[in-house]
Design an enzyme around this catalytic site. Sequence first.
Site, PDB file in Angstrom:
ATOM      1  N   ASP A  40       0.712  -1.338   0.041  1.00  0.00           N
ATOM      2  CA  ASP A  40       0.148  -0.132   0.021  1.00  0.00           C
ATOM      3  C   ASP A  40       0.852   1.268  -0.059  1.00  0.00           C
ATOM      4  OD1 ASP A  40      -2.198   1.468   0.072  1.00  0.00           O
ATOM      5  OD2 ASP A  40      -3.063   0.846   2.192  1.00  0.00           O
ATOM      6  N   ASP A  41       0.874   1.924  -1.208  1.00  0.00           N
ATOM      7  CA  ASP A  41       1.702   3.231  -1.185  1.00  0.00           C
ATOM      8  C   ASP A  41       3.259   2.925  -1.359  1.00  0.00           C
ATOM      9  OD1 ASP A  41      -0.861   4.378  -1.535  1.00  0.00           O
ATOM     10  OD2 ASP A  41      -0.542   5.687   0.623  1.00  0.00           O
ATOM     11  N   CYS A  78      -5.443   4.043  -4.319  1.00  0.00           N
ATOM     12  CA  CYS A  78      -5.780   2.444  -3.743  1.00  0.00           C
ATOM     13  C   CYS A  78      -7.022   1.916  -4.258  1.00  0.00           C
ATOM     14  CB  CYS A  78      -6.046   2.865  -2.360  1.00  0.00           C
ATOM     15  SG  CYS A  78      -5.029   3.885  -1.300  1.00  0.00           S
ATOM     16  N   ARG A  82      -7.576  -1.490  -6.933  1.00  0.00           N
ATOM     17  CA  ARG A  82      -7.952  -2.589  -6.368  1.00  0.00           C
ATOM     18  C   ARG A  82      -9.236  -3.130  -7.150  1.00  0.00           C
ATOM     19  NH1 ARG A  82      -5.519  -3.204  -1.147  1.00  0.00           N
ATOM     20  NH2 ARG A  82      -4.238  -1.259  -1.278  1.00  0.00           N
ATOM     21  N   LYS A 144      -6.421  -5.196   3.660  1.00  0.00           N
ATOM     22  CA  LYS A 144      -7.392  -4.133   3.289  1.00  0.00           C
ATOM     23  C   LYS A 144      -8.125  -4.378   1.879  1.00  0.00           C
ATOM     24  CE  LYS A 144      -6.435   0.575   1.145  1.00  0.00           C
ATOM     25  NZ  LYS A 144      -5.602   1.494   1.136  1.00  0.00           N
ATOM     26  N   HIS A 146     -11.422  -2.143   0.864  1.00  0.00           N
ATOM     27  CA  HIS A 146     -11.196  -0.591   0.324  1.00  0.00           C
ATOM     28  C   HIS A 146     -12.192  -0.818  -0.850  1.00  0.00           C
ATOM     29  CE1 HIS A 146      -9.254   3.230  -0.049  1.00  0.00           C
ATOM     30  NE2 HIS A 146     -10.523   3.671   0.105  1.00  0.00           N
ATOM     31  N   HIS A 236       1.257   2.636   3.927  1.00  0.00           N
ATOM     32  CA  HIS A 236       0.405   3.804   4.062  1.00  0.00           C
ATOM     33  C   HIS A 236       0.367   4.395   5.269  1.00  0.00           C
ATOM     34  CE1 HIS A 236      -3.458   5.775   3.780  1.00  0.00           C
ATOM     35  NE2 HIS A 236      -3.372   5.174   2.486  1.00  0.00           N
ATOM     36  N   ASP A 341      -0.186  -0.959  -4.868  1.00  0.00           N
ATOM     37  CA  ASP A 341      -1.370  -0.292  -5.365  1.00  0.00           C
ATOM     38  C   ASP A 341      -1.299   1.021  -6.215  1.00  0.00           C
ATOM     39  OD1 ASP A 341      -0.879   1.241  -3.077  1.00  0.00           O
ATOM     40  OD2 ASP A 341      -3.048   1.044  -2.454  1.00  0.00           O
ATOM     41  N   ASN A 342      -0.155   1.660  -6.042  1.00  0.00           N
ATOM     42  CA  ASN A 342       0.008   3.175  -6.690  1.00  0.00           C
ATOM     43  C   ASN A 342       1.686   3.615  -6.421  1.00  0.00           C
ATOM     44  OD1 ASN A 342      -2.689   3.616  -4.316  1.00  0.00           O
ATOM     45  ND2 ASN A 342      -0.354   4.538  -3.874  1.00  0.00           N
ATOM     46  N   LYS A 397       1.785   9.513  -5.917  1.00  0.00           N
ATOM     47  CA  LYS A 397       0.373   8.795  -5.839  1.00  0.00           C
ATOM     48  C   LYS A 397      -0.559  10.049  -6.320  1.00  0.00           C
ATOM     49  CE  LYS A 397      -2.904   7.282  -2.234  1.00  0.00           C
ATOM     50  NZ  LYS A 397      -2.929   6.891  -0.829  1.00  0.00           N
TER      51      LYS A 397
END
Length: 549
Positions: A40-41, A78, A82, A144, A146, A236, A341-342, A397
Site C-alpha cells: 500500500d503506497d 488505492c 483494487r 485491506k 477498500h 500507508h 497499488d500506486n 500517488k
Amino acid sequence: MKPIIKALCATLVATTSSVSLAAPQAPARQQPNIVVIVADDLGFSDLGAFGGEIRTPNLDALARRGLRLTNFHAAPTCSPTRSMLLSGTDNHTAGVGAMAETRVLSGDPNFPSGWGYEGVLTNRVATLAERLRAGGYFTTMAGKWHLGVKPPQDPHARGFDTSFALLQGGGNHFGGGKGPEDDPSSRANYTENGVEVGTPANFYSSNTYTSKLLAQLAARPRNKPFFAYLTYTAPHSPLQALPEDIARYKGKYDGGWAALRRQRLERMKALGIVAKNTIPAPLADDEEWNKLTPEQKKIESRKMEIYAAMVDRMDQNVGRLIANLKKDGAYKNTLFFFLSDNGPAGEGPELFANLPVMANFIASSDNSYASMGSRKSMIFYGKNWAQAGSAPYRLYKNTTAEGGTRVAAFVTAPTLLKRRGFGRAFATVMDVVPTMLQLASIKTSNVVENHAVAPIRGKSMLPYFDNKAPRVHSADETISFELHGQRAVWQGSWKLLRLQPPLGNATWALYNLDLDPAEQRDLSGQYPERATLMAKAWEAYAREAQVAH
C-alpha cells in the site's frame, strides 16, 4: 439505457445455454495455486530488488527468482487500482471512477456521482475470486479491502470463501481507526467471513493479516488449488511501526531525500532496472533539505526510518508466508504476483483540511519525536521522501505521471514460467485477471454465476511470461487511465499526459518514454498528429467508460 448495460443485456440474450460458471477448460497444465500480494503506497525503488536500501530479503529473493516488471502500471490511488485488479476492467466500469473519500475531502457539491462513481466495487463486474471459485478454486483473503463497507460489498460476498478484511482504506496499524471512532469517515471496520469483528490485543497490521491468511490456508480443502489475496496496509500512513524495526534504521536517512534519491538511482542503473543514461525528474526543490534546521532534519529522518521499518516488517511477514507454503508442500505449484497499488504517497496532514474532525484529531495526536511511529502518533512522510521513492520518475500517488502509476511489481512461479530477469513490456493492473484465468485454464466468460458482467478489458500476460510473445499489448494499442481529473494515454513507447493544477496546466503533453522516462520534454508540438490521435483515443475511452468531464 447505459451503453455498458446494453452490452450486458446483449450478452444474456446471446447466451443460449444455461452455462453461467466460468467453466474450466480441459487444463493444459496443473492448476497452480495463486498468491497475489499488494503493498500500500510502496515506492518504485523501495525494495532491494528494485534499487532500495530497505531490508527486504524475502521479497527480493522472490523477485530475483522470477520476472521483475519494470513497466507495470496501476491506477494513481488505492481503491481504483483494487477495482481494476480484481475485475480486469477500468475503474469507472467497476464503480470506482473516484475514491469514495475524495468526494468528502473535495468539499465540492458538484463532485461526480452516479454510474461509474459509486465508490464501491459494483455487480457490473465479476471479481477474480468469483471467477476462480467458479472454476474450482478455494479463495481466501486477508488485509485491506477498500471496495465497500456494506454487507453486499464485503469480500465474503464477492467470491472469497474465507476472509479477514479491513473494509476502509486505512487505519491505525496497532488497531482501530485513523481518527475518532465515532466518526464514520475515520473509523476502521474489520470483518471475518462477512461478520464484523474486533482486533486482537497484540494487533499490528502486517503481522495480523499474515497470521489470519496462514490460518485460513491451514484450514483449506486439500482437494482444490487456492487463490490467496494478501493486501497489506504498509507502508500507508499513518507511519507506525514496531520499535525494534525502527531501531534498525536509526541514522540511515540523515543525508536527506535528495541524497537517498541519488543513491537509489545509481543502484537501479547498476541492477539494470533503468538505463544507465536515465536522467531523473527533478525534485521540486533540490536544496530544501539544506534549508532545514538540525531539529527539523532529525524529525524528517525519523519519518523515513519509520517508513522503512514498515516495509521491513511487511517483508518479514512475506517470509512467514513463503516458509509456511514450503513446509506445507504447496510452494512449488504456487505463482506469486506482487505489486504496489500506486506510487508513493506525497500527501500530508493538509489532505484532511476539509474534514475538521480529522484535522483536529491529527493536531491532538502525540507527534513528539519520542512518540513518532507509535500508536499515539499520526504522521506522514510527504512529497520529498515520496519523490525519492518514485525515482527516477515524476511525481507520486494521485497523479497519472509515471511516479503515480508505474509501480514495483514482479511475478514468480518456481516451476511455471519461462521468462526470467526483467520484463520491460508495458502492462497494467487490468491484465492480472485474464493472466490468472489463462494460467488456471478458466474461460473469460461475460456471464458469471448467472449474472451478466462487463467484459474484461485487460490482456493476458501469460504468453509474454512464457516467452511466446515479445510484448503484452501491441505497439499501436492505446490504454487510457483517468482519476480525479488526471488523464493518461499510453501507446507503445508514447504517453499523452494531462495533469490538473497545481501539478499541471490541464493541457495535453506528449512524451516518448523510451527516451524520456521522467516526462521532461513535451513533444506535442513536434508530433501534433500523434498527440491528436492519442487524444481522440482518450475521448473514445471516456465515452465508453462514461468518464465525467
